[in-house]
Design an enzyme around this catalytic site. Structure first.
Site, PDB file in Angstrom:
ATOM      1  N   TYR A 141      13.771  57.041  85.427  1.00  0.00           N
ATOM      2  CA  TYR A 141      13.423  56.482  86.744  1.00  0.00           C
ATOM      3  C   TYR A 141      13.267  54.963  86.648  1.00  0.00           C
ATOM      4  O   TYR A 141      13.808  54.209  87.453  1.00  0.00           O
ATOM      5  CB  TYR A 141      12.127  57.139  87.248  1.00  0.00           C
ATOM      6  CG  TYR A 141      11.508  56.472  88.448  1.00  0.00           C
ATOM      7  CD1 TYR A 141      12.017  56.687  89.730  1.00  0.00           C
ATOM      8  CD2 TYR A 141      10.403  55.623  88.314  1.00  0.00           C
ATOM      9  CE1 TYR A 141      11.450  56.076  90.845  1.00  0.00           C
ATOM     10  CE2 TYR A 141       9.824  55.015  89.415  1.00  0.00           C
ATOM     11  CZ  TYR A 141      10.343  55.242  90.671  1.00  0.00           C
ATOM     12  OH  TYR A 141       9.776  54.625  91.767  1.00  0.00           O
ATOM     13  N   ARG A 208      -4.286  51.764  86.028  1.00  0.00           N
ATOM     14  CA  ARG A 208      -3.203  51.507  86.972  1.00  0.00           C
ATOM     15  C   ARG A 208      -3.691  50.448  87.962  1.00  0.00           C
ATOM     16  O   ARG A 208      -4.890  50.189  88.090  1.00  0.00           O
ATOM     17  CB  ARG A 208      -2.829  52.787  87.748  1.00  0.00           C
ATOM     18  CG  ARG A 208      -2.235  53.899  86.887  1.00  0.00           C
ATOM     19  CD  ARG A 208      -0.870  53.527  86.351  1.00  0.00           C
ATOM     20  NE  ARG A 208      -0.283  54.567  85.502  1.00  0.00           N
ATOM     21  CZ  ARG A 208      -0.399  54.633  84.189  1.00  0.00           C
ATOM     22  NH1 ARG A 208      -1.119  53.728  83.525  1.00  0.00           N
ATOM     23  NH2 ARG A 208       0.202  55.585  83.501  1.00  0.00           N
TER      24      ARG A 208
END
Ligand SMILES: NC(=O)c1ccc[n+]([C@@H]2O[C@H](COP(=O)([O-])OP(=O)(O)OC[C@H]3O[C@@H](n4cnc5c(N)ncnc54)[C@H](O)[C@@H]3O)[C@@H](O)[C@H]2O)c1
Length: 306
Positions: A141, A208
């Protein structure tokens, strides 16, 4: 402007379509509804159900005299890309190329591409990452998103089509699909609201950069007129651990259950955080919504839809 938003029945694309409509633009949406929903499509947009790899999309660009393409349609499941890299490349690389050939034929003025700052850099060695950080994606991806950026550069050089690749951090907010495998915020929220225990992979200390979808939509609005071509990070510069995210969501949902710690996901990136200084300079953009406020809004919207 006459704008095509691909993936406009999905989470981020539908917010982008809305902000364009609110700004007075005419919007077409192409989406095959593989993960998107008809209910996400704004009623003022023209909706065409089609696959981005289909020749019909190229014809649409010409027939409707589209000026700007905002490309959000994608296969965006990292694990699926590992299991089936051919499928990932078919949608994310061949789909983009099909669109770009249409853009060339229709002589569109600009392309805005949803890239991924969370995956194109790979394991970071500087925090937060600027756009000049080395790019070593560790999933098909991430490779396909980076390849997309390279194709955009080629179309700009060869055919003079300006393009902006917005490298998103982890986007969260209303309409994110809690059933998919992406979107930890939506998955945790849905489980907590259903009174279920959440599972944190590994020790929960992985980080994150969580950016609220309204801020992302705003960046897409600024990208319509920005005098810039190339990659731009769209993140907050703030690192949040999964443990902290879970605590926020437990507090907001009123859950008293302890999180369950499961096995770490093999190959999962440890830290990810993006610098937004280039976005400030090129788009006059900055993240406005704090994580606490964004999570409140997300939980409130999922409460009404679960
Ligand atoms: N969510 C994030 O945190 C994040 C981070 C970085 C980049 N992105 C990128 O942003 C974009 C939108 O992501 P999202 O989170 O809104 O996901 P999403 O799954 O909600 O949206 C993707 C949309 O594309 C459509 N689609 C998929 N394949 C298609 C095809 N072959 N033809 C036509 N339509 C197709 C889906 O039906 C869906 O509506 C994607 O390009 C994704 O890679 C998302």
């Amino acid at each position: 402007m006459r704008i095509l938003v691909t993936g406009g029945a999905g989470f981020i694309g539908s917010h982008v379509a809305e902000i364009y409509l609110r700004a007075g633009h005419e919007v077409w949406i192409v989406d095959d509804l593989s993960t998107g929903k008809p209910t996400n499509v704004p009623s003022d947009a023209h909706f065409v159900q089609a696959d981005i790899t289909d020749a019909a999309v190229r014809r649409l660009l010409i027939d409707e005299r589209i000026e700007v393409v905002n490309h959000h349609a994608a296969q965006m499941d990292v694990r699926r890309s590992v299991a089936d890299p051919l499928f990932d490349a078919r949608v994310n690389i061949l789909g983009l190329l099909n669109i770009l050939e249409g853009v060339r034929q229709a002589q569109c003025q600009r392309v805005i591409f949803a890239s991924s700052g969370g995956t194109v850099y790979g394991e970071q060695n500087a925090f937060p990452a600027t756009e000049d950080h080395t790019t070593r994606p560790i999933s098909p991806y991430g490779v396909s998103k980076l390849a997309g950026e390279r194709y955009l550069y080629f179309y700009q050089r060869e055919h003079g089509i300006p393009s902006l690749s917005l490298r998103y951090a982890n986007v969260y907010g209303p309409r994110q699909d809690p059933h998919g495998e992406a979107g930890v915020v939506a998955i945790f929220t849905q489980r907590l609201l259903a009174g279920e225990t959440i599972t944190i992979n590994g020790d929960g200390q992985q980080t994150r950069d969580y950016v609220f979808v309204d801020d992302v939509a705003q960046a897409n609005l600024a990208a319509l007129t920005a005098d810039y071509s190339g990659a731009i990070n769209i993140g907050t510069g703030l690192e949040t651990t999964v443990n902290t995210l879970a605590e926020h969501l437990q507090r907001i949902t009123g859950s008293r259950d302890q999180a369950y710690y499961g096995a770490a996901k093999p190959g999962e990136q440890r830290r990810s955080v993006l610098s937004w200084s280039r976005a400030a300079g090129t788009l006059n953009w900055k993240p406005l919504v704090s994580l606490a406020d964004g999570l409140e809004k997300t939980v409130a919207s999922l409460r009404t839809s679960v």
